[in-house]
Scaffold this motif. Sequence first.
Motif, mmCIF file in Angstrom:
data_model
loop_
_atom_site.group_PDB
_atom_site.id
_atom_site.type_symbol
_atom_site.label_atom_id
_atom_site.label_comp_id
_atom_site.label_asym_id
_atom_site.label_seq_id
_atom_site.Cartn_x
_atom_site.Cartn_y
_atom_site.Cartn_z
ATOM 1 N N PHE A 25 0.852 -1.154 -0.199
ATOM 2 C CA PHE A 25 0.002 0.034 0.089
ATOM 3 C C PHE A 25 0.926 1.098 0.048
ATOM 4 C CE2 PHE A 25 -1.976 -3.399 2.382
ATOM 5 C CZ PHE A 25 -3.358 -3.412 1.712
ATOM 6 N N CYS A 26 0.644 2.119 -0.952
ATOM 7 C CA CYS A 26 1.475 3.383 -0.979
ATOM 8 C C CYS A 26 0.905 4.568 -1.251
ATOM 9 C CB CYS A 26 2.420 3.124 -2.132
ATOM 10 S SG CYS A 26 3.495 4.503 -2.392
ATOM 11 N N GLU A 27 0.764 5.514 -0.284
ATOM 12 C CA GLU A 27 0.296 6.811 -0.238
ATOM 13 C C GLU A 27 1.259 7.797 -0.881
ATOM 14 O OE1 GLU A 27 -1.912 10.158 2.717
ATOM 15 O OE2 GLU A 27 -0.461 8.632 3.538
ATOM 16 N N GLY A 28 0.697 8.632 -1.855
ATOM 17 C CA GLY A 28 1.906 9.692 -2.100
ATOM 18 C C GLY A 28 1.258 10.819 -2.911
ATOM 19 N N VAL A 29 1.954 11.467 -3.639
ATOM 20 C CA VAL A 29 1.700 12.713 -4.121
ATOM 21 C C VAL A 29 2.189 12.637 -5.546
ATOM 22 C CG1 VAL A 29 1.639 15.177 -4.323
ATOM 23 C CG2 VAL A 29 0.759 14.213 -2.286
ATOM 24 N N ASP A 30 1.866 12.578 -6.736
ATOM 25 C CA ASP A 30 2.451 12.663 -7.925
ATOM 26 C C ASP A 30 2.347 14.085 -8.636
ATOM 27 O OD1 ASP A 30 1.969 9.847 -7.723
ATOM 28 O OD2 ASP A 30 0.613 9.892 -9.386
ATOM 29 N N LYS A 31 3.666 14.623 -8.642
ATOM 30 C CA LYS A 31 3.950 16.045 -8.985
ATOM 31 C C LYS A 31 4.237 15.850 -10.547
ATOM 32 C CE LYS A 31 5.112 17.581 -4.412
ATOM 33 N NZ LYS A 31 4.662 18.832 -4.414
ATOM 34 N N THR A 32 3.203 16.463 -11.229
ATOM 35 C CA THR A 32 3.499 16.271 -12.926
ATOM 36 C C THR A 32 3.447 17.558 -13.385
ATOM 37 O OG1 THR A 32 2.488 13.915 -12.792
ATOM 38 C CG2 THR A 32 2.704 15.075 -14.984
ATOM 39 N N LYS A 33 4.323 17.800 -14.576
ATOM 40 C CA LYS A 33 4.339 18.966 -15.336
ATOM 41 C C LYS A 33 4.112 18.668 -16.711
ATOM 42 C CE LYS A 33 7.128 21.724 -12.503
ATOM 43 N NZ LYS A 33 8.118 22.896 -12.384
ATOM 44 N N SER A 34 3.157 19.389 -17.464
ATOM 45 C CA SER A 34 2.946 18.736 -18.756
ATOM 46 C C SER A 34 2.582 20.108 -19.654
ATOM 47 C CB SER A 34 1.539 17.701 -18.811
ATOM 48 O OG SER A 34 0.349 18.710 -18.836
ATOM 49 N N THR A 35 2.535 19.588 -20.907
ATOM 50 C CA THR A 35 2.308 20.948 -22.032
ATOM 51 C C THR A 35 0.603 21.201 -21.864
ATOM 52 O OG1 THR A 35 1.656 19.096 -23.668
ATOM 53 C CG2 THR A 35 3.760 19.933 -23.705
ATOM 54 N N ALA A 36 -0.213 20.486 -21.078
ATOM 55 C CA ALA A 36 -1.371 20.790 -20.833
ATOM 56 C C ALA A 36 -1.687 21.658 -19.628
ATOM 57 C CB ALA A 36 -2.044 19.653 -20.938
ATOM 58 N N GLY A 37 -0.601 21.325 -18.708
ATOM 59 C CA GLY A 37 -0.813 21.980 -17.308
ATOM 60 C C GLY A 37 -0.134 21.184 -16.212
ATOM 61 N N ASP A 38 -0.078 21.602 -15.081
ATOM 62 C CA ASP A 38 0.783 20.961 -13.920
ATOM 63 C C ASP A 38 -0.051 20.558 -12.822
ATOM 64 O OD1 ASP A 38 2.887 21.713 -15.397
ATOM 65 O OD2 ASP A 38 3.415 23.731 -14.496
ATOM 66 N N ILE A 39 0.130 19.701 -12.050
ATOM 67 C CA ILE A 39 -0.590 19.064 -10.970
ATOM 68 C C ILE A 39 0.123 18.328 -9.814
ATOM 69 C CG2 ILE A 39 -1.208 16.797 -12.104
ATOM 70 C CD1 ILE A 39 -3.845 17.108 -10.862
ATOM 71 N N ASP A 40 -0.464 18.569 -8.709
ATOM 72 C CA ASP A 40 0.329 17.877 -7.428
ATOM 73 C C ASP A 40 -1.074 17.006 -7.091
ATOM 74 O OD1 ASP A 40 2.495 19.234 -7.778
ATOM 75 O OD2 ASP A 40 2.161 20.332 -5.945
ATOM 76 N N LEU A 41 -1.018 15.499 -7.563
ATOM 77 C CA LEU A 41 -2.139 14.715 -7.422
ATOM 78 C C LEU A 41 -1.861 13.904 -6.324
ATOM 79 C CD1 LEU A 41 -4.901 14.053 -8.715
ATOM 80 C CD2 LEU A 41 -3.451 12.191 -10.044
ATOM 81 N N PRO A 42 -2.972 13.711 -5.578
ATOM 82 C CA PRO A 42 -2.721 12.900 -4.267
ATOM 83 C C PRO A 42 -3.279 11.701 -4.928
ATOM 84 C CG PRO A 42 -3.842 14.682 -3.382
ATOM 85 C CD PRO A 42 -3.820 15.110 -5.105
ATOM 86 N N CYS A 43 -2.371 10.512 -4.330
ATOM 87 C CA CYS A 43 -3.012 9.034 -5.002
ATOM 88 C C CYS A 43 -2.776 8.052 -3.783
ATOM 89 C CB CYS A 43 -1.801 8.766 -5.873
ATOM 90 S SG CYS A 43 -2.242 9.664 -7.464
ATOM 91 N N PHE A 44 -3.274 6.991 -3.909
ATOM 92 C CA PHE A 44 -3.142 5.856 -3.309
ATOM 93 C C PHE A 44 -3.192 4.484 -3.780
ATOM 94 C CE2 PHE A 44 -4.476 2.313 -0.294
ATOM 95 C CZ PHE A 44 -3.699 2.677 0.747
ATOM 96 N N GLY A 45 -2.001 4.086 -4.049
ATOM 97 C CA GLY A 45 -1.869 2.935 -4.736
ATOM 98 C C GLY A 45 -1.694 1.464 -3.910
ATOM 99 N N VAL A 46 -2.477 0.492 -4.504
ATOM 100 C CA VAL A 46 -2.522 -0.909 -3.926
ATOM 101 C C VAL A 46 -1.681 -1.723 -5.002
ATOM 102 C CG1 VAL A 46 -3.949 -2.892 -2.954
ATOM 103 C CG2 VAL A 46 -4.606 -0.341 -2.803
ATOM 104 N N PHE A 47 -0.725 -2.542 -4.621
ATOM 105 C CA PHE A 47 0.119 -3.271 -5.582
ATOM 106 C C PHE A 47 -0.184 -4.686 -4.920
ATOM 107 C CE2 PHE A 47 1.846 0.961 -5.599
ATOM 108 C CZ PHE A 47 2.073 1.093 -7.014
#
Length: 121
Positions: free
Chosen positions: A75-97
């Motif tokens: 189980f992994c909680e995190g924040v995906d900080k992404t920059k793109s040509t369309a916009g930028d985002i800091d996206l809270p996520c929770f992954g189950v592997f």
Amino acid sequence: MKNIATIRRFIVAWSRLDPVELSEFFTDDGAYHNMPMRPIVGKDNIKDFITVFSDSWTETDWQILNTVEEGNTEFCEGVDKTKSTAGDIDLPCFGVFEMENEKINVWRDYFDLGTYTTAMS
């Protein structure tokens, strides 16, 4: 603890934005399920999906906040900080592997799709 190490390497690998490298973390019959969408099944399909999904991304840095291991499930909680040509985002996520022989067999990623699409439009 080998599974947590694999997930940490996987998350760091996202910063290189290489769909081939990322798909190699999965079993051949692995599944990637962004929970607001339909699951993608099979390593080649996952590679193709990542290629399209991240096409506009110019950089990404995924920050891990917490991880927990229970058997072969990570189980992994995190924040995906992404920059793109369309916009930028800091996206809270929770992954189950769900892991199999130190590979990802199933990845369920939970995030708010509206937050993502608003930032990327």
